[in-house]
Scaffold this motif. Sequence first.
Motif, PDB file in Angstrom:
ATOM      1  N   ALA A 798      24.775  62.869   9.974  1.00  0.00           N
ATOM      2  CA  ALA A 798      24.341  62.208   8.747  1.00  0.00           C
ATOM      3  C   ALA A 798      22.855  61.899   8.847  1.00  0.00           C
ATOM      4  CB  ALA A 798      25.132  60.921   8.562  1.00  0.00           C
ATOM      5  N   PRO A 799      22.154  62.081   7.757  1.00  0.00           N
ATOM      6  CA  PRO A 799      20.692  62.041   7.834  1.00  0.00           C
ATOM      7  C   PRO A 799      20.149  60.731   8.389  1.00  0.00           C
ATOM      8  CG  PRO A 799      21.468  62.136   5.573  1.00  0.00           C
ATOM      9  CD  PRO A 799      22.635  62.432   6.442  1.00  0.00           C
ATOM     10  N   ARG A 800      20.825  59.649   8.179  1.00  0.00           N
ATOM     11  CA  ARG A 800      20.223  58.418   8.651  1.00  0.00           C
ATOM     12  C   ARG A 800      20.885  57.885   9.910  1.00  0.00           C
ATOM     13  NH1 ARG A 800      19.373  54.914   3.440  1.00  0.00           N
ATOM     14  NH2 ARG A 800      20.277  56.680   2.370  1.00  0.00           N
ATOM     15  N   ARG A 801      21.609  58.756  10.571  1.00  0.00           N
ATOM     16  CA  ARG A 801      22.154  58.338  11.853  1.00  0.00           C
ATOM     17  C   ARG A 801      21.353  58.966  12.978  1.00  0.00           C
ATOM     18  NH1 ARG A 801      28.204  58.129  10.619  1.00  0.00           N
ATOM     19  NH2 ARG A 801      28.312  55.943  10.025  1.00  0.00           N
ATOM     20  N   ALA A 802      21.350  58.314  14.121  1.00  0.00           N
ATOM     21  CA  ALA A 802      20.762  58.867  15.334  1.00  0.00           C
ATOM     22  C   ALA A 802      19.320  59.284  15.145  1.00  0.00           C
ATOM     23  CB  ALA A 802      21.598  60.045  15.847  1.00  0.00           C
ATOM     24  N   ARG A 803      18.592  58.489  14.453  1.00  0.00           N
ATOM     25  CA  ARG A 803      17.161  58.764  14.343  1.00  0.00           C
ATOM     26  C   ARG A 803      16.471  58.302  15.609  1.00  0.00           C
ATOM     27  NH1 ARG A 803      15.197  57.044   8.416  1.00  0.00           N
ATOM     28  NH2 ARG A 803      16.237  58.733   7.336  1.00  0.00           N
ATOM     29  N   SER A 804      15.244  58.804  15.798  1.00  0.00           N
ATOM     30  CA  SER A 804      14.530  58.296  16.969  1.00  0.00           C
ATOM     31  C   SER A 804      13.691  57.098  16.536  1.00  0.00           C
ATOM     32  CB  SER A 804      13.679  59.378  17.607  1.00  0.00           C
ATOM     33  OG  SER A 804      12.736  59.850  16.714  1.00  0.00           O
ATOM     34  N   TRP A 805      14.212  55.963  16.881  1.00  0.00           N
ATOM     35  CA  TRP A 805      13.519  54.722  16.521  1.00  0.00           C
ATOM     36  C   TRP A 805      12.366  54.459  17.476  1.00  0.00           C
ATOM     37  CZ3 TRP A 805      14.808  51.799  12.278  1.00  0.00           C
ATOM     38  CH2 TRP A 805      15.951  52.228  11.599  1.00  0.00           C
ATOM     39  N   VAL A 819      21.804  52.202  20.682  1.00  0.00           N
ATOM     40  CA  VAL A 819      21.164  52.239  19.357  1.00  0.00           C
ATOM     41  C   VAL A 819      20.753  50.842  18.923  1.00  0.00           C
ATOM     42  CG1 VAL A 819      23.392  52.161  18.203  1.00  0.00           C
ATOM     43  CG2 VAL A 819      21.397  53.000  16.979  1.00  0.00           C
TER      44      VAL A 819
ATOM     45  N   PRO B  52       7.190  55.795  16.393  1.00  0.00           N
ATOM     46  CA  PRO B  52       7.538  57.026  15.653  1.00  0.00           C
ATOM     47  C   PRO B  52       7.916  56.701  14.204  1.00  0.00           C
ATOM     48  CG  PRO B  52       9.218  56.460  17.266  1.00  0.00           C
ATOM     49  CD  PRO B  52       8.053  55.582  17.540  1.00  0.00           C
ATOM     50  N   VAL B  54       9.851  56.272  11.026  1.00  0.00           N
ATOM     51  CA  VAL B  54      11.207  56.136  10.478  1.00  0.00           C
ATOM     52  C   VAL B  54      11.035  55.470   9.121  1.00  0.00           C
ATOM     53  CG1 VAL B  54      13.511  55.270  10.806  1.00  0.00           C
ATOM     54  CG2 VAL B  54      12.082  55.680  12.781  1.00  0.00           C
ATOM     55  N   GLU B 106      25.949  54.864   6.691  1.00  0.00           N
ATOM     56  CA  GLU B 106      25.503  55.951   7.555  1.00  0.00           C
ATOM     57  C   GLU B 106      24.079  55.678   8.013  1.00  0.00           C
ATOM     58  OE1 GLU B 106      25.994  59.679   5.624  1.00  0.00           O
ATOM     59  OE2 GLU B 106      28.028  59.817   6.400  1.00  0.00           O
ATOM     60  N   SER B 107      23.880  54.507   8.572  1.00  0.00           N
ATOM     61  CA  SER B 107      22.499  54.185   8.929  1.00  0.00           C
ATOM     62  C   SER B 107      22.481  53.388  10.219  1.00  0.00           C
ATOM     63  CB  SER B 107      21.850  53.372   7.802  1.00  0.00           C
ATOM     64  OG  SER B 107      20.794  52.615   8.311  1.00  0.00           O
ATOM     65  N   ASP B 108      21.582  53.780  11.130  1.00  0.00           N
ATOM     66  CA  ASP B 108      21.399  53.040  12.378  1.00  0.00           C
ATOM     67  C   ASP B 108      21.011  51.606  12.105  1.00  0.00           C
ATOM     68  OD1 ASP B 108      21.884  55.293  13.795  1.00  0.00           O
ATOM     69  OD2 ASP B 108      19.762  55.770  14.148  1.00  0.00           O
ATOM     70  N   ARG B 131      26.235  55.654  18.089  1.00  0.00           N
ATOM     71  CA  ARG B 131      25.322  55.973  17.007  1.00  0.00           C
ATOM     72  C   ARG B 131      25.748  57.191  16.196  1.00  0.00           C
ATOM     73  NH1 ARG B 131      19.594  57.169  18.962  1.00  0.00           N
ATOM     74  NH2 ARG B 131      19.888  55.359  20.256  1.00  0.00           N
ATOM     75  N   LEU B 209      15.772  66.310  10.659  1.00  0.00           N
ATOM     76  CA  LEU B 209      15.723  65.080  11.430  1.00  0.00           C
ATOM     77  C   LEU B 209      15.955  65.392  12.900  1.00  0.00           C
ATOM     78  CD1 LEU B 209      17.585  63.007   8.859  1.00  0.00           C
ATOM     79  CD2 LEU B 209      15.352  62.452   9.775  1.00  0.00           C
ATOM     80  N   PRO B 210      15.312  64.664  13.731  1.00  0.00           N
ATOM     81  CA  PRO B 210      15.434  64.953  15.169  1.00  0.00           C
ATOM     82  C   PRO B 210      16.820  64.601  15.666  1.00  0.00           C
ATOM     83  CG  PRO B 210      14.263  62.912  14.826  1.00  0.00           C
ATOM     84  CD  PRO B 210      14.521  63.480  13.477  1.00  0.00           C
TER      85      PRO B 210
END
Lengths: 989, 217
Positions: A798-805, A819, B52, B54, B106-108, B131, B209-210
């Motif tokens: 999902a696009p907003r999961r597991a981003r590199s924060w 996370v 980074p 976001v 669906e968001s960290d 995550r 997205l990475p």
Amino acid sequence: MLQLIAVHLLAALAAPALVSRFGRRMFLPLALVPGSAAIWALTRLGDVLAGEVPVQSVSWVDSLDMHLTFRLDVLAWLMVLLVGGIGALVMIYCAWYFATGAKFLGRFAGIFIGFAGAMLGLVTTDNTLALYTFWELTTVFSYLLIGHYFTRKGARRAGMQAIIVTTFGGLAMFAGFLILGAMPGGSFSLSELVREPPAGTAATVAIVCILVGALTKSALVPFHFWLPGAMAAPTPVSAYLHAAAMVKAGVYLVARLAPGFAEMDTWRWIILITGSATMLIGGYRSLKQHDLKLLLAFGTVSQLGFLILLVGQPNQAVALAGLALIGAHAMFKAALFLTVGVIDASAGTRDLRQLSGLGRNLRGAAIPGFLATFSMVGLPPFAGYVGKEAVLEALTHDGGAYESALLAVVVVGSVLTFAYGMRFLWGAFARKPGVADAQLDREPPGLFVPGFVLAILGLGAGLLPGLGEGLFERYAATYPAGEPGHLTLWGGIGPALALTVVIVAVGLGLFAARGLVERAQDAVILGPDADRGYRTLMRRLDRAAVAVTSATQRGSLPGYLGIILVVTVVSAAIALGSSGVQIGQVRLFDSPAQLLVAGIIVIGAILTAQARRRLKAVVLLGVTGYGVVVLFALHGAPDLALTQALVETIALVVFILVLRRLPAYFSNRPLKSSRWWRAALGALVGVLAMALALIVPAARVADPISVLFPTEAYEYGYGKNIVNVTLVDIRAWDTMGEIAVLLVAATGVASLVFARTRTRTGRVERMRDRRSGDAQVWPSELEDPASRLRPAQGTATAPRRARSWLTGPGALAPNRRSVIFEVATRLLFHTMLVFALFLLFSGHNAPGGGFVAGLIVGIALTVRYLAGGRYELGEAAPILPGALLGTGLFLSAGAGAVPLFFGGVVLQSVKIDVDLGILGEMHLVTSLFFDIGVFLVVVGLMLDVLRTLGAEIDRQGEATGTASPDIAHDSPRSSPDDSRPLVDAGGEH
Amino acid sequence: MSGRGRWDWLQRVPMAVWMTAVWVLLWGHLTVANVLTGVLVSVLLLWVFPMPRVGFEGRVSLIGVVLLTGRLLVDVVRASVSVAIRALRWRQTPHGAVIRVPLRSESDLFLTLTAELTTLVPGSFVVEAHRFTGTLYLHVLDVTRPGALERARHDVFEQERRVMYAFATDADIEAAGFEPRPWRLRSRGGRTRTRMTRERSSYERGKVLPRDGEDES
């Protein structure tokens, strides 16, 4: 005179660059520097002859009675002339002596000129403390010069030996000066000491100490052995230091003090015994040397004994002869050393068994060699002859037992001198049967000139004895006893002339029988060998040091702590016992909350002592620490509470970082008896702390100084936060010292951890340096339980999961990532920094300050490191801790020094009010810059700790393949020493 | 480069605003000087310590924030009392459990906020979060009572709903399967509509997205 020394200093600083740039020819213009001192001395000749004593005085350290006072009397004039003149000639010699491409010549030139400057100061200063300073400077410079060829072991050892022996003497001399300066009737001025010499036991002790200094410097028995060793130095150094200058410092000091103290019994006997022994032993030893330089070195030892013997006498006539001989010796001995240097360079050897035919083939060396030797052995009409005749004349005049003994020593010594002089001439220049003529290289003419000049001067001075007498009689007249003497070439027929004839005859006989003498010397062992004695002593000292170290530095933490605590208890108990115990008013608590917190602290402390797991102990220790935080807060000290809380937090982090690489459990418990002992000691310390808390407040007799703090802090420090103003203003010096210590500690920790991988200290690890094959940070042997959930390559989440924060966690092992931690770090990091900056700027009037702000930044960095590993730390702070530490200390020190330029005192605070129009007024107190320095040092320290104890230990763990032990899975092993069965301990977790 | 750089800076505006607000609150006076220095400090810190990129793709609702904090306070007080009572009851031993709660958003960011706030309330403690699946694992102090497990799970969902009401866009709330914000039903207009489309499009543009374990740049 101060100007001359300054010129030397500047030239010494400039010389390395000049010589490196322009080569050895640069020695020629540089020779002007010591030359200028000689020329200046010559221009003062009129004054000196007229009996005037120019004095120049600059106050230096008033509180220590340390002044830069310079006097130019006859003795000083003579020494300046020698130091400057011979220094210049030797430097000219250097311009040709060294090979064109010789290394480290620049350094050599700088040190040489520095030495000449120090020597100049030594012989002209009137203040004993300044004299000591110059004295030690010459020691250090001579160490560097002796060890010039530092790649040779012999040179290093000789330099070490020289510096140890002469520094030992120098320290003794310093003690002597201090006694003379501090005792009633004493003074730190040489001229006053001589004018009114103090008497008594203390003065005698002081004189003995000072003589030890002079004797070591001038290489008198039993300290003579370092001088032959120092022949490892380049020949110009030998010629200058060990003939004309440094070794003459001791002679100079004796001559300087003799007018005041020479009649003291202790003085007379020390001078007589050591001087005589030195003169005879030196001469005797030089009769068996094969190395020309060593022959001269032992000859120098002998001559130095002779000189001290003379100038140390109270007799005016003897002293006059001694002064003349100081000059003569400087000229002929320097000339001889320079000649040996020429021979060495030309023939490639200094061994007199291999040299042959040089008298014919190397005239340029032979002529000054002969002239100088004739002066040395005392043949007319050279300067040496004039001096020696005067000695014999003076000693044959007065006929006490003491004088007779002295005369005998001088005659025997002169015989030896004659014999080794002849041996030198024969060894250097004669054509020996059975030895082929030495192959000689052509040497540039410039190399011969200085030796010639010195030899001719020796002849000239001998031909004009009246000039010397006119000069030196004035100083000789200050000696307390005897009749004025005379310097003359022809003293008439008398006992002195007869003795001279005897000396020459016996000397020639000794020389003729040289083979016999050498064999006899080899056969006979004459008493203990001083050099061997020194080595034995040093070896024993080393061994004793090792023994003491191994006895005291056992590497046992309980041992160290035990010693510290025992000392604390004993000293405090003695203080309490001696001053009487009186308990002040006791109030159990201010509020019940304090009681509760104290109870928690007590429980925490007891549990800490009982814990067997390191981690448990650390956490429980934290409980006591945070308990104290609450106590502070309850007492109304938010500053202390804040600081303590932060320090506690950071200590916890540091502890845990370190604990990662330690076993999970403390080592097995010690024997029961020592446990009791330790527990008793711990309890005793606790009781003592409590007793102090009860007794100390009642022991106060004066108003505490802190009563003044509230007003002073506001009026002079311009701040309402007393704690902070105390740190940055009232007690700013303390803070300065503390941050310096902090810097040292941080550097120490870093150098220990980085010891194995020195190269990495200079780099910050960034994500961009990481290669795809690099090992993961914080690897774990455990299987990642979530690996099945991980999306396969290429499938999108999902696009907003597991981003590199954060950037760094990408390098972590997947199951080490969190996370929540990453997002929270990302959101909080900047906010923490804002808070830190707020505390930094508001600290002057409200709780806060640079220290606390630095700790908060440190915690922010810690959070980044914990959330993302060591690459995240590198991304968060891509700077080396050393830069922060250095900048911080520089800023603090610099901010402290700025008020000096405006006529203030160091670390003074100034308030600057700036009207910013609609923005209102800004009040800037300059101590803020000091505080910023503190802030940077603390941040640097924290970064250093994280980099070393965190990142570097991680890296080493990954590199060596042994990841940090997983504490939770470790288990203690039982041992028969355990006083309690381990089942109990096992139940603890 | 410059266009991207400007976009970077725009993305940091919310953070800068937040930091400035913190700064002013810390000083305690809302003055021009404080705001200006706050902006200066924020910009400086964001520039010196970059992070980074976001994007924050949400919508802050003041009512939502008030409800979130208010409810949190009530929860904390109520749970504190209940935990205290349970701790003082000597004879009963509480039986804890670790439960798994798959979150809806669906968001960290919302996952983190939900987890943190849940942990803040005594009695429940997040031990792990995952995550990729958006799953929380939380320890619940006592599940002896009937329905306690359901209750705990429900509490987490409610917490997440409040978090999303406070910070999420209407579209995200809808996608997560929660009711739309009740107070916005009345005022649904064009403005909200356009905002929603813009935010949709921002990640529908197909930005790659990475993935985990890779640097974004």
